[in-house]
Design a protein around this motif. Structure first.
Motif, mmCIF file in Angstrom:
data_model
loop_
_atom_site.group_PDB
_atom_site.id
_atom_site.type_symbol
_atom_site.label_atom_id
_atom_site.label_comp_id
_atom_site.label_asym_id
_atom_site.label_seq_id
_atom_site.Cartn_x
_atom_site.Cartn_y
_atom_site.Cartn_z
ATOM 1 N N HIS A 20 7.997 -7.622 3.376
ATOM 2 C CA HIS A 20 7.534 -6.264 3.079
ATOM 3 C C HIS A 20 7.760 -5.440 4.356
ATOM 4 O O HIS A 20 6.915 -4.657 4.768
ATOM 5 C CB HIS A 20 6.054 -6.331 2.709
ATOM 6 N N HIS B 69 -2.411 -5.728 -4.745
ATOM 7 C CA HIS B 69 -2.582 -5.584 -3.297
ATOM 8 C C HIS B 69 -3.719 -6.482 -2.833
ATOM 9 O O HIS B 69 -3.516 -7.484 -2.201
ATOM 10 C CB HIS B 69 -2.885 -4.126 -2.919
ATOM 11 N N ASP C 258 1.717 -6.386 1.055
ATOM 12 C CA ASP C 258 1.094 -6.074 2.349
ATOM 13 C C ASP C 258 0.671 -7.310 3.154
ATOM 14 O O ASP C 258 1.013 -7.435 4.301
ATOM 15 C CB ASP C 258 -0.112 -5.118 2.227
ATOM 16 N N PRO D 184 8.323 -1.372 1.216
ATOM 17 C CA PRO D 184 7.012 -0.786 1.488
ATOM 18 C C PRO D 184 6.867 0.568 0.792
ATOM 19 O O PRO D 184 7.815 1.350 0.780
ATOM 20 C CB PRO D 184 6.989 -0.648 3.016
ATOM 21 N N VAL D 185 5.717 0.789 0.217
ATOM 22 C CA VAL D 185 5.370 1.969 -0.596
ATOM 23 C C VAL D 185 6.137 1.923 -1.929
ATOM 24 O O VAL D 185 5.534 2.020 -2.978
ATOM 25 C CB VAL D 185 5.582 3.312 0.154
ATOM 26 N N GLY E 110 3.333 1.426 -3.664
ATOM 27 C CA GLY E 110 2.749 0.260 -3.010
ATOM 28 C C GLY E 110 3.230 0.037 -1.619
ATOM 29 O O GLY E 110 3.086 -1.009 -1.077
ATOM 30 N N HIS F 22 5.539 -2.127 7.900
ATOM 31 C CA HIS F 22 5.160 -1.379 6.695
ATOM 32 C C HIS F 22 5.591 0.079 6.760
ATOM 33 O O HIS F 22 4.810 1.000 6.526
ATOM 34 C CB HIS F 22 3.657 -1.478 6.411
ATOM 35 N N MET G 78 0.826 -1.167 0.000
ATOM 36 C CA MET G 78 0.000 0.000 0.000
ATOM 37 C C MET G 78 0.871 1.231 0.000
ATOM 38 O O MET G 78 2.036 1.155 0.330
ATOM 39 C CB MET G 78 -0.892 -0.028 1.221
HETATM 40 ZN ZN ZN Z 1 2.728 -1.989 0.896
#
Ligand code: ZN
Length: 361
Positions: free
Chosen positions: A247, A50, A115, A287-288, A361, A251, A1
């Motif tokens: 991940h 996701h 995620d 993450p992201v 993401g 997060h 995410m």
């Molecule tokens: Zn993520």
């Protein structure tokens, strides 16, 4: 995410891309374009998902709809398309080929999830099994088994459902009335998330924590629409041929953390996964994942921890080479994509993929 903020201008571009995709699909040009492209480019397509839910417009859904990558039916159709026209692989096979200096098969493709939402187990996993496909599930280990929603998604939920009428975020110079409709609230949440991700980690966390208190919506209360998987579910998937990767733990955007905490996220996530699954874990997704989510120090920490490959959320299809092994681009799959657009994107990622600055993401 979490993927954010498609501007009006970008929507315009997406619209034109979609029309072009439909035209290419209708005229039957896609297989030809893919073959022509394959002559000059021998790269790896890594799809990024996701959430997969029964519907992309779930009734009463107050979480981030942009994280719904596809409906169950669309996902099944997409996986069937990959099976029929591409060479679906596992990360393990890709790594083995690279280490032996062998090339990848033509039209190699990998499927990934970020995620660790429980719909990955409930909805996507049975479809993958039905089609005899594998996928990589990148999970934030601190969430597994905890029932605790992911922070960015909880922020969207709070903005969509709070009874408060103002959003105050002095850290970002924001003080404004919250919209009256869900659509307005979603747009406000998207803008806030976009700006939030420019802050250092502790300021992001503080802002979210403050709103939880101010609006009396503690994240620990959890929500059935935003649940992480359990270790038991992940072990079952792993036994059944799915791959699992890191991940991070919480997060967090790794490049926004102080160095020791960044290194700890990388190492701890790997150790926890290996302990819980009883198998080596070789791949991580940042993450992201956009350009500001990882940097040189992050890549070095990931390599030093023993990961053999890492994925970004930068859009594209990449040549697998030593210099790209720790920043593999991916192709985000979005709920707005109809069949023509999806098939055009996997055929010609450069033309039909999302512009990377828009998707994280
Ligand atoms: Zn993520």
């Amino acid at each position: 995410m979490a993927d954010r903020g498609i501007s009006t201008q970008a929507n315009g571009r997406a619209g034109r891309r979609q029309l072009l995709a439909r035209w290419c699909h209708r005229t039957g040009m896609l297989p030809l374009l893919r073959r022509l492209r394959g002559v000059s480019r021998h790269d790896l397509r890594v799809l990024a998902y996701h959430r997969v839910l029964e519907s992309t417009e779930p009734h009463g859904f107050s979480f981030d709809t942009e994280l719904i990558s596809a409906s169950a039916d669309a996902f099944r159709e997409q996986m069937a398309h990959l099976r029929r026209h591409f060479s679906p692989m596992r990360f393990g096979e890709v790594l083995e080929r690279i280490e032996r200096g062998r090339t990848l098969p033509k039209d190699a493709v990998l499927v990934t999830f970020d995620d660790g939402y429980d719909d990955n187990y409930r909805v996507a996993f049975p479809i993958l099994r039905e089609l005899d496909m594998s996928a990589m599930f990148f999970v934030s280990t601190g969430h597994i088994d905890s029932g605790r929603p992911y922070a960015y998604d909880w922020l969207v939920h709070m903005i969509c459902s709070t009874r408060a009428d103002r959003l105050r975020a002095p850290e970002l110079g924001l003080d404004r009335a919250l919209g009256a409709t869900l659509a307005e609230r979603r747009a406000q949440a998207a803008e806030l998330l976009d700006r939030l991700k420019g802050l250092r980690d502790e300021r992001q966390a503080a802002l979210i924590a403050r709103l939880e208190v101010e609006w009396n919506m503690p994240r620990r209360q959890g929500h059935p629409d935003c649940r992480p998987m359990t270790w038991e579910q992940l072990r079952e998937m792993h036994r059944d041929g799915m791959e699992v990767g890191s991940h991070g733990v919480h997060h967090r955007m790794l490049a926004k953390l102080p160095r020791e905490r960044m290194v700890a996220e990388v190492k701890e996530s790997k150790a926890t996964l290996e302990r819980e699954l009883g198998a080596p874990v070789d791949v991580l997704s940042y993450p992201v994942g956009g350009p500001d989510a990882f940097d040189h120090a992050t890549v070095e920490a990931v390599r030093a921890a023993g990961f053999r490959m890492a994925c970004s959320y930068v859009s594209g299809a990449g040549i697998v080479a030593p210099r790209t092994l720790y920043a593999l681009p991916r192709l985000p799959v979005e709920r707005q994509m109809d069949r023509a657009w999806f098939e055009a994107m996997v055929a010609m990622p450069e033309v039909f993929g999302y512009a990377s600055r828009l998707r994280t993401g």
